[in-house]
Enzyme design. Structure first.
Site, short mmCIF file in Angstrom:
data_model
loop_
_atom_site.label_atom_id
_atom_site.label_comp_id
_atom_site.label_asym_id
_atom_site.label_seq_id
_atom_site.Cartn_x
_atom_site.Cartn_y
_atom_site.Cartn_z
N CYS A 32 -53.49 3.06 105.88
CA CYS A 32 -52.64 2.63 107.10
C CYS A 32 -51.74 1.67 106.82
CB CYS A 32 -53.80 1.55 107.80
SG CYS A 32 -55.43 2.37 108.04
N ASP A 33 -51.78 0.78 105.70
CA ASP A 33 -50.88 -0.43 105.22
C ASP A 33 -50.08 -0.32 104.21
OD1 ASP A 33 -51.95 -1.42 107.79
OD2 ASP A 33 -53.45 -2.47 106.49
N CYS A 67 -57.12 -1.07 104.01
CA CYS A 67 -57.03 0.29 104.31
C CYS A 67 -55.41 0.58 103.56
CB CYS A 67 -56.91 0.51 105.89
SG CYS A 67 -56.44 2.27 106.17
#
Ligand code: NDP
Length: 310
Positions: free
Chosen positions: A138-139, A135
């Protein structure tokens, strides 16, 4: 046990919430289990630009919040729990969740979606969260101004590469064939980013790093030449697996595990059980098609209830 619930929905992506909106608005007692990832896969997406009605685009998490609020507005009871077991051998069906609650369901709508697939390399699980991710949204920020890589050639890989190119120094994209599977517009956007470096016919054969990812070993499938590429994070975007193990062997599935439905409907092999969204769709897999089948499932559940009551 309490009174049976008319419509129990498992899953909280566009399919699940749309089913809830339709079922609750039709006056049916509706309960939705959110599952492990409330909001589903769209909560991993940055901007959704192709969902009708959002002329300026919308963030995935915001869109799911909008869906949720609309479902609640009509009286859907939303449970922050994960369904762990369904007993299909009795009717009404018995649905058990990790919150320890157990309910009876007159109809069941399966909208559990699909989960990210991994490459299956030994270091992949060990280094999860330490330079291995599925992701970028997200990261990605954790790897700002660093070199990263994306593996995969679909729309997800394209979207992740573009997102990462806006914050990382360089983004390597490893595609196992000589072309991407992604839509033409996404491919065009990838090619326009000067800091994205494409590696065609390339497979990741090893991930290196003790505590954190330090680099990957890749092989050119045409020449068999291996190269080491130093990166700080590998984003894996190689497709998805439908979340259906809970329903085996009672609900028919295809070879990939997607739930089989009667063509043109969401009806599964089990009367009173319907499937909507990515869990039954290996082809389109879009938020809008998921929402469409969620609507179909609710209407079919409503008809089933009317027919069995009469
Ligand atoms: P896809 O199944 O479309 O693509 C998976 C990609 O990963 C393919 O290029 C495939 O290669 C490659 N791949 C699979 N296994 C491996 C492996 N072991 N090693 C290396 N590469 C591998 O999945 P996506 O998640 O990209 O997309 C799913 C669906 O969601 C699609 O329908 C897509 O259009 C949609 N989507 C739409 C978006 C949008 O419209 N904005 C954004 C994201 C997704 P190969 O081509 O050789 O099979």
């Amino acid at each position: 046990m309490a009174e049976p619930i008319s419509v129990v929905i498992i899953g909280s992506g566009p399919a699940g919430y749309t089913a809830a909106i339709y079922a609750a608005r039709a006056g049916l007692r509706t309960q939705l289990y959110e599952g492990i990832q409330p909001g589903g896969q769209l909560t991993y997406t940055s901007t959704v630009e192709n969902y009708p009605g959002y002329a300026q685009g919308v963030s995935g998490p915001q869109m799911m919040l909008d869906f949720r609020q609309q479902a609640e507005r009509f009286g859907t009871h939303i449970c922050a729990a994960n369904v762990t077991e369904v007993d299909f051998s009795v009717y009404p069906f018995v649905v058990k969740a990790d919150s320890q609650d157990e309910v009876l369901a007159k109809t069941l709508i399966i909208a559990t979606g699909a989960s990210a697939k991994w490459l299956g390399l030994p270091a992949e699980q060990r280094l999860q969260g330490r330079g291995i991710s599925s992701c970028a949204i997200c990261d990605g920020f954790l790897f700002k101004d660093q070199d990263v890589a994306v593996v995969g050639g679909g729309d997800t890989a394209a979207e992740e590469a573009i997102y990462l190119a806006n914050m990382c120094t360089r983004v390597h994209v490893f595609v196992r064939r000589g072309q991407m599977r992604a839509s033409a517009i996404m491919q065009q956007r990838v090619m326009q980013k000067p800091n994205i470096q494409m590696h065609w016919h390339t497979e990741v054969v090893d991930i290196q790093g003790k505590e954190e990812v330090e680099g990957v070993q890749v092989i050119d499938r045409l020449t068999q030449v291996q190269t080491y590429i130093p990166i700080q994070c590998l984003f894996v975007a190689v497709g998805h697996q439908p979340n259906t193990s809970l329903f085996s062997p009672h609900i028919d599935q295809d070879a990939q595990g997607y739930i089989r439905t009667v063509p043109g409907s969401t009806q599964t092999n089990q009367k009173g059980v319907f499937a909507a969204g990515d869990v039954q769709d290996p082809i389109y897999r879009q938020a809008v098609t998921a929402a469409g089948t969620g609507c179909m499932a609710a209407l079919e559940a409503e008809r089933f209830l009317a027919a069995t009551a009469g």
